[in-house]
Design a protein around this motif. Structure first.
Motif, PDB file in Angstrom:
ATOM      1  N   THR A 145       1.262  -6.867 -14.357  1.00 23.91           N
ATOM      2  CA  THR A 145       1.401  -5.622 -13.686  1.00 23.91           C
ATOM      3  C   THR A 145       0.199  -4.804 -13.630  1.00 23.91           C
ATOM      4  O   THR A 145      -0.491  -4.379 -14.469  1.00 23.91           O
ATOM      5  CB  THR A 145       2.475  -4.660 -14.435  1.00 23.91           C
ATOM      6  OG1 THR A 145       3.878  -5.301 -14.300  1.00 23.91           O
ATOM      7  CG2 THR A 145       2.646  -3.323 -13.281  1.00 23.91           C
ATOM      8  N   THR A 160      -2.582  -2.065 -11.009  1.00 26.84           N
ATOM      9  CA  THR A 160      -2.659  -1.050 -10.307  1.00 26.84           C
ATOM     10  C   THR A 160      -3.600  -1.062  -9.430  1.00 26.84           C
ATOM     11  O   THR A 160      -4.832  -1.483  -9.756  1.00 26.84           O
ATOM     12  CB  THR A 160      -2.355   0.180 -10.859  1.00 26.84           C
ATOM     13  OG1 THR A 160      -2.288   1.367  -9.923  1.00 26.84           O
ATOM     14  CG2 THR A 160      -3.538   0.593 -11.791  1.00 26.84           C
ATOM     15  N   SER A 161      -3.730  -0.778  -8.138  1.00 27.51           N
ATOM     16  CA  SER A 161      -4.878  -0.762  -6.975  1.00 27.51           C
ATOM     17  C   SER A 161      -4.514   0.180  -5.972  1.00 27.51           C
ATOM     18  O   SER A 161      -3.410   0.012  -5.409  1.00 27.51           O
ATOM     19  CB  SER A 161      -4.993  -2.191  -6.361  1.00 27.51           C
ATOM     20  OG  SER A 161      -6.089  -2.227  -5.550  1.00 27.51           O
ATOM     21  N   LEU A 162      -5.322   1.173  -5.738  1.00 24.70           N
ATOM     22  CA  LEU A 162      -5.138   2.116  -4.536  1.00 24.70           C
ATOM     23  C   LEU A 162      -3.828   2.795  -4.624  1.00 24.70           C
ATOM     24  O   LEU A 162      -2.974   3.114  -3.703  1.00 24.70           O
ATOM     25  CB  LEU A 162      -5.228   1.440  -3.245  1.00 24.70           C
ATOM     26  CG  LEU A 162      -6.525   0.508  -2.942  1.00 24.70           C
ATOM     27  CD1 LEU A 162      -6.543  -0.141  -1.605  1.00 24.70           C
ATOM     28  CD2 LEU A 162      -7.679   1.609  -2.820  1.00 24.70           C
ATOM     29  N   GLY A 163      -3.293   3.347  -5.860  1.00 26.05           N
ATOM     30  CA  GLY A 163      -2.242   3.827  -6.049  1.00 26.05           C
ATOM     31  C   GLY A 163      -1.047   3.234  -5.928  1.00 26.05           C
ATOM     32  O   GLY A 163       0.016   3.718  -6.278  1.00 26.05           O
ATOM     33  N   ARG A 164      -1.087   1.817  -5.941  1.00 29.77           N
ATOM     34  CA  ARG A 164       0.207   1.025  -5.999  1.00 29.77           C
ATOM     35  C   ARG A 164       0.161  -0.068  -7.148  1.00 29.77           C
ATOM     36  O   ARG A 164      -0.841  -0.648  -7.451  1.00 29.77           O
ATOM     37  CB  ARG A 164       0.260   0.319  -4.648  1.00 29.77           C
ATOM     38  CG  ARG A 164       0.589   1.094  -3.237  1.00 29.77           C
ATOM     39  CD  ARG A 164       0.618   0.315  -2.127  1.00 29.77           C
ATOM     40  NE  ARG A 164       1.855  -0.495  -2.241  1.00 29.77           N
ATOM     41  CZ  ARG A 164       2.102  -1.456  -1.211  1.00 29.77           C
ATOM     42  NH1 ARG A 164       1.267  -1.722  -0.451  1.00 29.77           N
ATOM     43  NH2 ARG A 164       2.853  -2.508  -1.483  1.00 29.77           N
ATOM     44  N   ASN A 165       1.485  -0.288  -7.630  1.00 34.63           N
ATOM     45  CA  ASN A 165       1.439  -1.005  -8.683  1.00 34.63           C
ATOM     46  C   ASN A 165       2.229  -2.357  -8.227  1.00 34.63           C
ATOM     47  O   ASN A 165       2.624  -2.492  -7.237  1.00 34.63           O
ATOM     48  CB  ASN A 165       2.796  -0.808  -9.743  1.00 34.63           C
ATOM     49  CG  ASN A 165       2.179   0.518 -10.721  1.00 34.63           C
ATOM     50  OD1 ASN A 165       1.071   0.829 -10.493  1.00 34.63           O
ATOM     51  ND2 ASN A 165       3.059   0.879 -11.462  1.00 34.63           N
ATOM     52  N   THR A 166       1.334  -3.580  -8.496  1.00 32.94           N
ATOM     53  CA  THR A 166       1.537  -5.172  -8.214  1.00 32.94           C
ATOM     54  C   THR A 166       2.106  -5.683  -9.199  1.00 32.94           C
ATOM     55  O   THR A 166       1.239  -5.761 -10.309  1.00 32.94           O
ATOM     56  CB  THR A 166       0.589  -5.459  -7.376  1.00 32.94           C
ATOM     57  OG1 THR A 166       0.420  -4.848  -6.152  1.00 32.94           O
ATOM     58  CG2 THR A 166       0.737  -6.944  -6.839  1.00 32.94           C
ATOM     59  N   ARG A 167       3.073  -6.540  -9.175  1.00 30.72           N
ATOM     60  CA  ARG A 167       3.687  -7.480 -10.209  1.00 30.72           C
ATOM     61  C   ARG A 167       3.348  -8.898  -9.656  1.00 30.72           C
ATOM     62  O   ARG A 167       3.790  -9.343  -8.645  1.00 30.72           O
ATOM     63  CB  ARG A 167       4.958  -7.364 -10.548  1.00 30.72           C
ATOM     64  CG  ARG A 167       5.407  -5.969 -11.473  1.00 30.72           C
ATOM     65  CD  ARG A 167       6.790  -5.851 -11.520  1.00 30.72           C
ATOM     66  NE  ARG A 167       6.962  -6.557 -12.885  1.00 30.72           N
ATOM     67  CZ  ARG A 167       8.097  -6.644 -13.512  1.00 30.72           C
ATOM     68  NH1 ARG A 167       9.206  -6.065 -13.126  1.00 30.72           N
ATOM     69  NH2 ARG A 167       8.041  -6.872 -14.807  1.00 30.72           N
TER      70      ARG A 167
END
Length: 120
Positions: free
Chosen positions: A52, A54-61
């Motif tokens: 998990t 985070t990039s540009l305020g978004r979490n990505t899994r």
């Protein structure tokens, strides 16, 4: 998109490879990583990790799978979710002051409506 970075670490090759081949250590060296959990395997080919970030305020899994492991030379992982695929490659080379590590991360988006490549 491709990210490429080469660094020299003042540690022996075996110690660097051992450390980086455990992808759960990303929380210590990748500023975007929030968590990485090993789901299956011993670190070799076929091992899976849930990452998990985070990039540009978004979490990505992303679910990462070790696709290639050449002892003391190369580690390649493929990370996927329903929208993106990442291929992370680490190569290692002994140098006079320690170990040179080259890290390449290639990112691509899945075409709309297509399914990601199945993981092992």
């Amino acid at each position: 998109m491709r990210l490429l970075r080469t660094v020299v670490v003042e540690k022996p090759l075996s110690a660097v490879v051992d450390y980086l081949s455990d992808f759960t250590t990303t929380t210590q060296w990748d500023p975007g990583t929030l968590t990485t959990v090993r789901q299956h395997g011993n670190g070799g080919v076929g091992t899976t990790y849930l990452n998990t970030s985070t990039s540009l305020g978004r979490n990505t899994r992303l679910t990462y799978v070790v696709d290639e492991f050449v002892d003391r030379q190369l580690i390649r992982l493929r990370g996927e979710n329903k929208t993106v695929m990442a291929v992370d490659t680490m190569t290692f080379r002994p140098v006079a002051s320690g170990t040179e590590v080259t890290y390449t991360a290639d990112f691509s988006r899945h075409a709309q409506g297509s399914e990601p490549t199945p993981t092992r």
